[in-house]
Design a protein around this motif. Structure first.
Motif, PDB file in Angstrom:
ATOM      1  N   ASP A  67       0.840  -1.190   0.000  1.00 15.83           N
ATOM      2  CA  ASP A  67       0.000   0.000   0.000  1.00 15.83           C
ATOM      3  C   ASP A  67       0.881   1.249   0.000  1.00 15.83           C
ATOM      4  N   GLU A  69       1.082   4.914   1.680  1.00 11.13           N
ATOM      5  CA  GLU A  69       0.572   5.811   2.715  1.00 11.13           C
ATOM      6  C   GLU A  69       1.048   7.230   2.423  1.00 11.13           C
ATOM      7  N   ARG A  70       0.088   8.151   2.359  1.00  9.67           N
ATOM      8  CA  ARG A  70       0.400   9.565   2.156  1.00  9.67           C
ATOM      9  C   ARG A  70       0.174  10.275   3.490  1.00  9.67           C
ATOM     10  N   THR A  71       1.192  10.958   3.958  1.00  8.98           N
ATOM     11  CA  THR A  71       1.178  11.520   5.310  1.00  8.98           C
ATOM     12  C   THR A  71       1.704  12.949   5.305  1.00  8.98           C
ATOM     13  N   PRO A  85      -1.236   9.056   8.592  1.00 13.65           N
ATOM     14  CA  PRO A  85      -1.560   9.100   7.160  1.00 13.65           C
ATOM     15  C   PRO A  85      -2.980   9.616   6.932  1.00 13.65           C
ATOM     16  N   GLN A  87      -4.202   9.492   3.684  1.00 12.06           N
ATOM     17  CA  GLN A  87      -4.690   8.716   2.550  1.00 12.06           C
ATOM     18  C   GLN A  87      -3.913   7.403   2.465  1.00 12.06           C
ATOM     19  N   TYR A  88      -4.630   6.298   2.316  1.00 13.58           N
ATOM     20  CA  TYR A  88      -4.002   4.991   2.168  1.00 13.58           C
ATOM     21  C   TYR A  88      -5.015   4.066   1.494  1.00 13.58           C
ATOM     22  N   ASP A  89      -4.804   2.774   1.560  1.00 12.69           N
ATOM     23  CA  ASP A  89      -5.647   1.806   0.863  1.00 12.69           C
ATOM     24  C   ASP A  89      -5.666   2.104  -0.631  1.00 12.69           C
ATOM     25  N   GLU A  90      -4.476   2.346  -1.169  1.00 10.13           N
ATOM     26  CA  GLU A  90      -4.318   2.637  -2.598  1.00 10.13           C
ATOM     27  C   GLU A  90      -4.637   1.386  -3.408  1.00 10.13           C
ATOM     28  N   ARG A 197       0.201  -3.861   3.149  1.00 14.73           N
ATOM     29  CA  ARG A 197      -1.228  -3.554   3.199  1.00 14.73           C
ATOM     30  C   ARG A 197      -1.824  -4.122   4.487  1.00 14.73           C
TER      31      ARG A 197
END
Length: 200
Positions: A67, A69-71, A85, A87-90, A197
């Motif tokens: 995955d 993770e945008r943090t 984070p 945003q995640y679960d890309e 993930r």
């Protein structure tokens, strides 16, 4: 006959060990690279009134067991106060020159943070920067970088100081944010990390 079963059992063990070691490591190969806008693209972005925006591309394959993770790390007086984070679960997929963006815009009401990625655009609100404060922002991604598991890649940073004369620059040293931003009142640093993930 026993020798054949022994060889079969040994082969199965080696196969299982190889699979377990390979999980989450070589299955994803992704790179990030700064994207320079053309003159026409710069005019289009300027027309949106989004303030300072930085663009970069994502290329490669994100495996099903990995995955992104945008943090945004938030620092106050050089101390890390937030590192969750947003945003995640890309989606696991192949990315081909997938355009991403990140930027910040300050007003009297709030500080807006923008993050654009394939199929998503997120706007976040932070406390406004005091009028007397000075601020500086800079891109931290300056060349093509391959994502390594659990090693964040720092993309963009902004630091603020109530004293306009103070330097509030942000830089990288050994892949970690450094510089006078640690003396700033508040700093925001955007990073992307390749991780395992999370199971549901």
């Amino acid at each position: 006959m026993k020798k054949r079963y022994w060889l079969l059992a040994l082969s199965m063990c080696l196969l299982l060990v190889g699979c377990s070691q390979g999980k989450g490591n070589g299955s994803s190969k992704l790179t990030l690279e700064p994207y320079d806008l053309s003159d026409k693209e710069e005019k289009v972005v300027a027309a949106t009134g989004r303030g300072s925006m930085f663009f970069f591309t994502l290329d490669g394959t994100l495996a099903k067991d990995m995955d992104l993770e945008r943090t945004i790390e938030v620092y106050e007086k050089g101390k890390l106060v937030s590192d969750e984070p947003f945003q995640y679960d890309e989606e696991a997929k192949k990315y081909k020159h997938s355009l991403n963006s990140f930027g910040m815009e300050s007003s009297e009401k709030d500080l807006k943070i923008f993050n654009g990625s394939e199929g998503a655009f997120i706007t976040m609100d932070e406390d406004p920067i005091p009028e007397e404060s000075g601020s500086s922002a800079s891109s931290l991604l300056t060349e093509k970088v391959e994502l390594k598991k659990d090693k964040p890649v720092y993309i963009y940073g902004m630091a603020t100081s109530k004293n306009n004369g103070d330097s509030v620059g942000i830089g990288l040293e050994d892949g970690k944010p450094v510089g006078s931003f640690k003396k700033s009142d508040k700093a925001y640093i955007y990073k992307i990390t390749l991780v395992d993930r999370k199971s549901e």
